[in-house]
Design an enzyme around this catalytic site. Sequence first.
Site, short mmCIF file in Angstrom:
data_model
loop_
_atom_site.label_atom_id
_atom_site.label_comp_id
_atom_site.label_asym_id
_atom_site.label_seq_id
_atom_site.Cartn_x
_atom_site.Cartn_y
_atom_site.Cartn_z
CB SER A 83 40.79 52.34 36.07
OG SER A 83 40.92 52.24 37.48
CE LYS A 84 32.86 52.11 35.08
NZ LYS A 84 32.37 53.48 35.16
#
Length: 488
Positions: free
Chosen positions: A254-255
């Site tokens: 994820s980010k």
Amino acid sequence: MKDIVRVRYAPSPTGLPHVGNIRTALFNWLFARNTGGKFIVRIEDTDVTRKVEGAVEAILEGLRWLGIDWDEGPEAGGTYGPYFQSQRLEMYQAAARRLVEEGNAYRCYCSPQRLGEMRAEQVRRKLPPGYDRLCRELTPDREAEYRSEGIIPVVRFKIPAEGHTGFADLIKGDVVFDNRTLDDFVILKSDGYPTYHLANVVDDRHMEVSHVLRADEWLASTPRHILLYRALGFEPPAFGHLPMILGPDRSKLSKRHGATSITEYRDQGYLPHATMNFLALLGWSLDDRTELFTREELVGHFSLERISKTSAIFSHDKLRWMNGVYIRKMSVPELRDALVPYLERDLPPEVHRPLSREYLKQVTPLIQERLITLGEAAELYDFFFLDNLEYEATLLTGKKLTRENAARGLEITLERIRGLDEFDQGKLEETIRPIAAEIGLKTGDFFGLLRVAVTGRTAAPPLFQTMAVLGKERCISRIENALRRVRI
Ligand code: GLU
């Protein structure tokens, strides 16, 4: 069994193309190119609420940048188009009608409010979630009543009440689902748009897709799809679910783990080929040893058998390493051309543009030695382009020199290089190296002083090569400038 491989990449345009999603595209493309099959791009844009402006363009741009070409799809066309689901609504509506007529699907008139209460009740009683099938056995009269009230129904698929649905996953092996865990999912919404399940199945069938290679997260959808295929009287394609991609901490990528969209990697200056090589190894390997593959080698070696069952770890360090390796493999003109847009984007505004290609050709070999990403070039090597260098005067003397001997070193250097007719690496070295001993400085300290004077930095490419590229005039004015600073 269909003998021609036809695979597809079916992105939903809901945002920037995620690297995990592009890995799916890549594996499908590699499989098609390896087998002489066809690679199709189909845009699954039926979820109007999640559609993001510009996402289709970004996805296609990401593919083009990597060099993933498609045989059928947007722009390319093809005999099975249109390749946007939003332009194929009639096909889904016809399939839904057929399923209803043949008793494999039914219209559901439950209001969102009723469904909400049902869900809350299921949560309260710790029951598995899912539609309670209230409308499954509606009498024609009751249906007519709902209709006269103006309620527009959705269409739900009838899951067999019992039994199991299984398939031989190309990667995971046999997978079986108990039909009692599947609920009567919606296939057509009240606005006439299909859900993912129906559109996906209708299109894969219509486009004669032979193998569905998709992310692991779709595994639970596959028994639903298989039941839909059977109800429609179609033979399902083969399915393979690709291993998940995790961050180094083993949580879903994820980010938090850094950039996630392919366009960010491009903007940061990763090379398309390095990125492709890196993505190919996220869940596929040739022999657990070989890391570097040309595009042709990837195509030549790719096989479904070598896709791993276990999750892949996305390591930025590895990607950085790989990018550096590929930067060093480039020819000078190639790297120079690749650097131009990044340098012109990132160098401070006072640097004159367009950058001189001739000058860049001289700078490039020096940059090439240590560069990791193209996007780091401007920051690390701005001294090749700036008129005025900004740096702390204390860098000149460092820990070892006094102002006096720094000044002395700079003065003598100036004196000697002013008289030079040739300003190449060999001549510079011959002229400058002996100065250290003459004035009683260690070579390293003296060179450190000159390095700061001409680049403003303590770490830079080899000194004499750098000076030769910067040229006589610029070196003299920088050393004069440094001299003023140590004298203050
Ligand atoms: N539209 C789905 C996605 O965005 C496609 C999944 C599939 O390949 O079936 O990933």
